[in-house]
Design a protein around this motif. Sequence first.
Motif, PDB file in Angstrom:
ATOM      1  N   LEU A  87       9.511   3.905   0.373  1.00  0.00           N
ATOM      2  CA  LEU A  87       8.554   3.291  -0.658  1.00  0.00           C
ATOM      3  C   LEU A  87       8.321   2.114  -0.461  1.00  0.00           C
ATOM      4  CD1 LEU A  87      10.856   3.808  -3.580  1.00  0.00           C
ATOM      5  CD2 LEU A  87       9.033   4.968  -3.439  1.00  0.00           C
ATOM      6  N   LEU A  88       8.836   1.028   0.704  1.00  0.00           N
ATOM      7  CA  LEU A  88       8.640  -0.049   1.683  1.00  0.00           C
ATOM      8  C   LEU A  88       7.044   0.237   2.197  1.00  0.00           C
ATOM      9  CD1 LEU A  88      12.067  -1.380   2.018  1.00  0.00           C
ATOM     10  CD2 LEU A  88      10.652  -2.697   0.388  1.00  0.00           C
ATOM     11  N   GLN A  89       7.280   1.366   2.678  1.00  0.00           N
ATOM     12  CA  GLN A  89       6.019   0.864   3.845  1.00  0.00           C
ATOM     13  C   GLN A  89       4.800   1.756   2.682  1.00  0.00           C
ATOM     14  OE1 GLN A  89       7.821   4.694   6.098  1.00  0.00           O
ATOM     15  NE2 GLN A  89       8.313   3.760   8.575  1.00  0.00           N
ATOM     16  N   ALA A  90       4.772   2.126   2.181  1.00  0.00           N
ATOM     17  CA  ALA A  90       4.130   2.841   0.746  1.00  0.00           C
ATOM     18  C   ALA A  90       3.212   1.557   0.822  1.00  0.00           C
ATOM     19  CB  ALA A  90       4.356   3.560   0.195  1.00  0.00           C
ATOM     20  N   PHE A 109       5.465  -3.771  11.542  1.00  0.00           N
ATOM     21  CA  PHE A 109       6.249  -4.059  10.913  1.00  0.00           C
ATOM     22  C   PHE A 109       7.125  -5.032  10.413  1.00  0.00           C
ATOM     23  CE2 PHE A 109       9.952  -7.215  13.116  1.00  0.00           C
ATOM     24  CZ  PHE A 109      10.514  -6.426  13.945  1.00  0.00           C
ATOM     25  N   ARG A 110       6.301  -4.906   9.017  1.00  0.00           N
ATOM     26  CA  ARG A 110       6.686  -6.256   8.736  1.00  0.00           C
ATOM     27  C   ARG A 110       7.102  -5.227   7.103  1.00  0.00           C
ATOM     28  NH1 ARG A 110       2.189  -6.745   3.288  1.00  0.00           N
ATOM     29  NH2 ARG A 110       4.172  -8.585   2.060  1.00  0.00           N
ATOM     30  N   PRO A 111       6.327  -4.100   6.866  1.00  0.00           N
ATOM     31  CA  PRO A 111       7.696  -3.375   5.679  1.00  0.00           C
ATOM     32  C   PRO A 111       9.447  -2.616   6.559  1.00  0.00           C
ATOM     33  CG  PRO A 111       6.198  -1.724   6.399  1.00  0.00           C
ATOM     34  CD  PRO A 111       5.650  -3.193   7.221  1.00  0.00           C
ATOM     35  N   MET A 112       9.150  -2.792   8.360  1.00  0.00           N
ATOM     36  CA  MET A 112      10.142  -2.707   9.071  1.00  0.00           C
ATOM     37  C   MET A 112      11.681  -3.743   8.960  1.00  0.00           C
ATOM     38  SD  MET A 112      10.453   0.602   9.816  1.00  0.00           S
ATOM     39  CE  MET A 112      11.646   0.500  10.920  1.00  0.00           C
TER      40      MET A 112
END
Length: 299
Positions: A160-163, A219-222
């Motif tokens: 969900l965070l990646q999306a 890298f932001r969602p990571m």
Amino acid sequence: MPRTAEKVRTLVAEDPAMEDALESLLESEGETIEWRDVKGDLTSGQWGRLIEKGILEEAGDGFRLADPDAVREGLEGEGASGVSSSSDVDLPDDEETSWSKWDKGAALVAVGMFAGYSWAPARNAVGNVMDVFLGPLDSLLPFYLVIMVLAVITGLYSTLLQANLMNMEKMGAYQERMKDIQERQKQAKEQGNEEELERIREEQMEAMGDQLGMFKEQFRPMVWIMVLTIPVFLWMYWKLLAGHITTEEMTMVFPLVGEATLTAGIIGPVQAWIVWYFLCSMGFSQVIRKGLNIQTTPS
């Protein structure tokens, strides 16, 4: 539209006869076209190339031009008989790809929490806090099932965070520009156009900033995933290292390995519980993406 026009220019540069073929197709604009209707105006190879490049799209029982205006632009624009001299791909502004203060703060927190893996006081502090929330789950299930449940939960919020945090349009724009440069470079090499090759090399150097932009987007969602996952991982590490798991729960049967303790190294020094966690996480993440129809890569 710019991308289709660029494809038309490339095709005409590779095969000058493609210009006449496209002009004949433009005469049938808006109509459904079948191969038997145009086989006198273009070859089967040209027909296949137009379908492969997406210039012709399926329409019922036949095909039609996906974007007639872009085809006209490609035929009429400068460079239709040579190498286009600049990229038509619109890129996001640098301001649009910059991290917010919250993103930067999350990155600092994530880096700080890594200390828990080697510094016992930090690990014990995080473990005790997380045990308040995860302890009840551990009391209900064997520890290998606890690991599997946590892998599912972390896989869900990671997807969900990646999306939601990764801008697919920006990622697609960066990839499109690099593909465009590579195509024009290949075309210039085939034509022996050294002057154009030099310009493209300079553009490649300028495009190095695109790689940084792509890295920032990926890298932001990571960063946020690590902020949420590191405490969970530290809790599991703390439970095993401090001996909070009963002897009966320390053993399980692993695929292809057989019975082994959770702290045994089964892939070199990598302990069994870590391997089990990542197998569960990767497997369930794929199921979640398919089930929720979530895209985590640019199309």
